[in-house]
Write an enzyme that holds these catalytic residues in place. Structure first.
Site, PDB file in Angstrom:
ATOM      1  N   GLU A 169     -21.278 -17.526   3.919  1.00 35.90           N
ATOM      2  CA  GLU A 169     -20.123 -16.906   4.585  1.00 35.90           C
ATOM      3  C   GLU A 169     -19.619 -15.718   3.756  1.00 35.90           C
ATOM      4  O   GLU A 169     -19.025 -14.787   4.291  1.00 35.90           O
ATOM      5  CB  GLU A 169     -18.996 -17.920   4.789  1.00 35.90           C
ATOM      6  CG  GLU A 169     -17.951 -17.456   5.793  1.00 35.90           C
ATOM      7  CD  GLU A 169     -17.032 -18.572   6.250  1.00 35.90           C
ATOM      8  OE1 GLU A 169     -16.099 -18.916   5.496  1.00 35.90           O
ATOM      9  OE2 GLU A 169     -17.251 -19.101   7.359  1.00 35.90           O
TER      10      GLU A 169
ATOM     11  N   HIS B 195     -39.180 -36.785  -0.326  1.00 37.51           N
ATOM     12  CA  HIS B 195     -39.852 -37.576   0.717  1.00 37.51           C
ATOM     13  C   HIS B 195     -39.583 -36.993   2.090  1.00 37.51           C
ATOM     14  O   HIS B 195     -39.766 -37.669   3.104  1.00 37.51           O
ATOM     15  CB  HIS B 195     -39.357 -39.030   0.636  1.00 37.51           C
ATOM     16  CG  HIS B 195     -39.558 -39.631  -0.718  1.00 37.51           C
ATOM     17  ND1 HIS B 195     -40.748 -40.202  -1.121  1.00 37.51           N
ATOM     18  CD2 HIS B 195     -38.736 -39.674  -1.801  1.00 37.51           C
ATOM     19  CE1 HIS B 195     -40.643 -40.610  -2.380  1.00 37.51           C
ATOM     20  NE2 HIS B 195     -39.422 -40.304  -2.822  1.00 37.51           N
TER      21      HIS B 195
ATOM     22  N   LYS C  80     -16.191 -17.828  18.501  1.00 36.79           N
ATOM     23  CA  LYS C  80     -14.994 -18.577  18.882  1.00 36.79           C
ATOM     24  C   LYS C  80     -14.426 -18.041  20.191  1.00 36.79           C
ATOM     25  O   LYS C  80     -14.044 -18.796  21.088  1.00 36.79           O
ATOM     26  CB  LYS C  80     -13.940 -18.463  17.767  1.00 36.79           C
ATOM     27  CG  LYS C  80     -14.335 -19.146  16.469  1.00 36.79           C
ATOM     28  CD  LYS C  80     -13.244 -18.923  15.422  1.00 36.79           C
ATOM     29  CE  LYS C  80     -13.641 -19.519  14.089  1.00 36.79           C
ATOM     30  NZ  LYS C  80     -12.636 -19.263  13.030  1.00 36.79           N
TER      31      LYS C  80
HETATM   32  O1  F6P Z   1     -14.431 -19.780  10.902  1.00 43.03           O
HETATM   33  C1  F6P Z   1     -14.682 -19.716   9.543  1.00 43.03           C
HETATM   34  C2  F6P Z   1     -13.425 -20.122   8.816  1.00 43.03           C
HETATM   35  O2  F6P Z   1     -12.427 -19.144   8.994  1.00 43.03           O
HETATM   36  C3  F6P Z   1     -13.674 -20.342   7.343  1.00 43.03           C
HETATM   37  O3  F6P Z   1     -13.687 -19.152   6.616  1.00 43.03           O
HETATM   38  C4  F6P Z   1     -12.532 -21.261   7.004  1.00 43.03           C
HETATM   39  O4  F6P Z   1     -12.741 -21.947   5.775  1.00 43.03           O
HETATM   40  C5  F6P Z   1     -12.547 -22.208   8.216  1.00 43.03           C
HETATM   41  O5  F6P Z   1     -12.912 -21.373   9.309  1.00 43.03           O
HETATM   42  C6  F6P Z   1     -11.235 -22.904   8.471  1.00 43.03           C
HETATM   43  O6  F6P Z   1     -10.243 -21.922   8.641  1.00 43.03           O
HETATM   44  P1  F6P Z   1      -8.709 -22.388   8.563  1.00 43.03           P
HETATM   45  O7  F6P Z   1      -8.476 -22.915   7.164  1.00 43.03           O
HETATM   46  O8  F6P Z   1      -7.925 -21.148   8.850  1.00 43.03           O
HETATM   47  O9  F6P Z   1      -8.496 -23.465   9.586  1.00 43.03           O
END
Ligand code: F6P
Length: 513
Positions: free
Chosen positions: A337, A368, A481
């Site tokens: 990421e 394995h 998303k």
């Molecule tokens: O979608 C990726 C992300 O933004 C990560 O970088 C982050 O750790 C995770 O989702 C959770 O985000 P949040 O802590 O804002 O819920």
């Protein structure tokens, strides 16, 4: 600070390509036979020994890599990041995870978390019926989950509430976590930096309903929920909120109030040990301006060599200790990421590979499962092999510890030298020529784990700088998303404007089935 890329260091990159050709003919068994190889290919920081003897490099290659780091002013970048400079330009933020765990900062900013954790552990804070909390559910995902669970699985818990981790919204995940919990003695940590992550908010709503259905109508649930976020304005009731500075990235947030579950489960002292271990590595990385003896820069340079010259496609994280079962997943987020990017910090397309695919699993189980591919497949990869070995104590499991260590070293060696057999039995041949680094912790404790995590954070920051990418944003995760919202809208409300016919046909088929 003008950051280099291939064009700025053309001569060094040409030298590295020349080295790679020369090195490809070297007899690697002879390299391991060199009595000075280990001496020149390892560094120890506190209780962490790192040995890169089985990486596809010799001294002249390392000298060229060191020159690349010097020209790129990698160490100066680390100092700049730790000074609080705006290294995350697309979000106009600094990256303050190192500052956060410094002694003065953590003492001040973590006091609310420490106080809350202590009140849960000593029973000052209790549930609606007066019961103290026996179970804590961390409701979060990604960086709001992986750090706490990594530590929880790694360390031995002597006393304190049991931790559970709810990340996924699937009904199976919810019932696996909630079935069997006593609502009267369960605390829920709603952990979300953005307080906008669908999974976490949907789980939080489900849990609140789950609680309401299981307690008396007038029960005060205020003590059963605590919120950890960078956006406290989203919490409109009077439940406790712990704030995470927005300049601490989710995948770097274990050092902030996101580590609450750890402090509750193990106590403040153990959490402070985690911080102290990370600080010890910070001191090494920030003070070791001699590139050749800076462990984080060394690991970053080996990753550049493997990724950009040897052309490996993936990088394995192989913990030879089941207590580190979550380390591959944690480092997948931290590495991919952070550096899975293809646009430079200058907004230009990147002209070389950046992060490899990071994967792995607990060993010796992996031997394995996927080691056949590693030894006789067609793929190029590098590996980090992590071993915990308490050499001093001749305890009753020292034989098995030695056996596990023997396997770790043997696998690293076979990856490197291969195993060449007669031409009649070519099906047994192992080509080798895969680089691996062995990490040895003398004990798996909070201090050493903190140091290891800090080392990887600094390696990732160095790599981002060498690849000229922003290691601290993650715009790539937003599109999926948004599209999920469109698809969900089609599934639930028939809104087809943002769903192409081929997708709509699939969804209709599934719905009918
Ligand atoms: O979608 C990726 C992300 O933004 C990560 O970088 C982050 O750790 C995770 O989702 C959770 O985000 P949040 O802590 O804002 O819920």
């Amino acid at each position: 600070m003008r950051v280099t890329n291939r064009s700025d260091n053309n001569q060094i990159w040409q030298d590295l390509e020349t080295h790679a050709c020369r090195f490809s003919d070297l007899d690697l068994n002879r390299l391991l036979a060199d009595t000075k190889r280990f001496t020149n290919s390892h560094l120890q920081v506190e209780h962490l020994l790192v040995d890169w003897s089985r990486q596809l490099v010799d001294q002249s290659i390392q000298d060229s890599l060191d020159q690349l780091a010097t020209n790129s002013r990698v160490h100066q970048f680390l100092l700049s990041m730790c000074r609080g400079d705006l290294v995350n330009k697309t979000e106009s933020r600094a990256a303050t995870h190192v500052e956060q765990r410094s002694l003065h900062a953590s003492d001040q900013s973590l006091q609310p978390m420490f106080k809350f954790a202590e009140q849960i552990r000593n029973g000052t804070l209790r549930g609606h019926s007066g019961k103290s909390f026996t179970d804590v559910v961390n409701v979060g995902i990604g960086g709001s989950h992986l750090g706490p669970e990594l530590v929880y699985r790694a360390l031995v818990q002597r006393q304190g509430p049991r931790l559970h981790f709810l990340t996924n919204t699937h009904p199976a995940a919810r019932s696996e976590i909630l079935d069997g919990l006593d609502p009267d003695s369960t605390l829920f940590i709603i952990a979300s930096k953005s307080y906008g992550t669908f999974e976490t908010l949907d789980n939080a709503g489900y849990i609140r309903q789950w609680m309401i259905e299981r307690v008396p109508p007038n029960a005060d649930l205020g003590n059963h929920f605590i919120h950890v976020t960078s956006n406290p304005e989203h919490i409109t009731n009077n439940e406790t909120v712990l704030r995470v500075p927005s300049s601490i990235g989710g995948r770097f947030s274990i050092w902030s109030a996101m580590g609450l579950a750890i402090a509750i489960a193990f106590g403040i002292d153990v959490y402070q040990d985690l911080l102290a271990g990370a600080r010890s590595m910070d001191i090494h990385v920030l003070e070791a301006s001699d590139i050749a003896h800076n462990l984080a820069i060394k690991l970053a340079l080996l990753a550049v060599w493997n990724t950009n010259v040897i052309k490996t496609e993936s990088h394995l994280i192989l913990p030879y200790d089941p207590r580190l079962q979550l380390l591959p997943a944690y480092l997948q987020q931290l590495e991919m990421e952070s550096n899975g990017k293809s646009i430079s910090r200058d907004g230009e397309p990147i002209n070389q590979h950046t992060s490899p695919i990071v994967w792995g699993g607990v060993e010796t189980d992996g031997q394995h499962a996927y080691h056949q591919l590693l030894h006789q497949g067609t793929r190029k990869y590098s590996a980090d092999i992590i071993v915990t070995h308490s050499a001093s104590s001749q305890n009753d499991y020292s034989n098995t510890e030695d056996w596990i260590l023997a396997n770790a070293v043997a696998q690293s060696t076979v990856m490197f030298t291969g195993n060449h057999v007669s031409s009649e039995q070519r099906f047994k041949n192992i080509k080798g020529r895969h680089g691996s680094t062995i990490f040895v912790l003398n004990e798996l404790n909070a201090f050493n784990l903190g140091a290891l995590i800090s080392l990887y954070e600094h390696k990732v920051a160095c790599l981002g700088h060498l690849w000229n990418v922003n290691s601290f944003d993650q715009w790539g995760v937003e599109a999926g998303k948004r599209l999920a919202d469109d698809v969900y809208g089609f599934l639930h409300h028939g809104e087809a404007q943002n769903v192409p016919p081929a997708t709509a046909a699939l969804l209709n088929k599934i719905k009918k089935a």
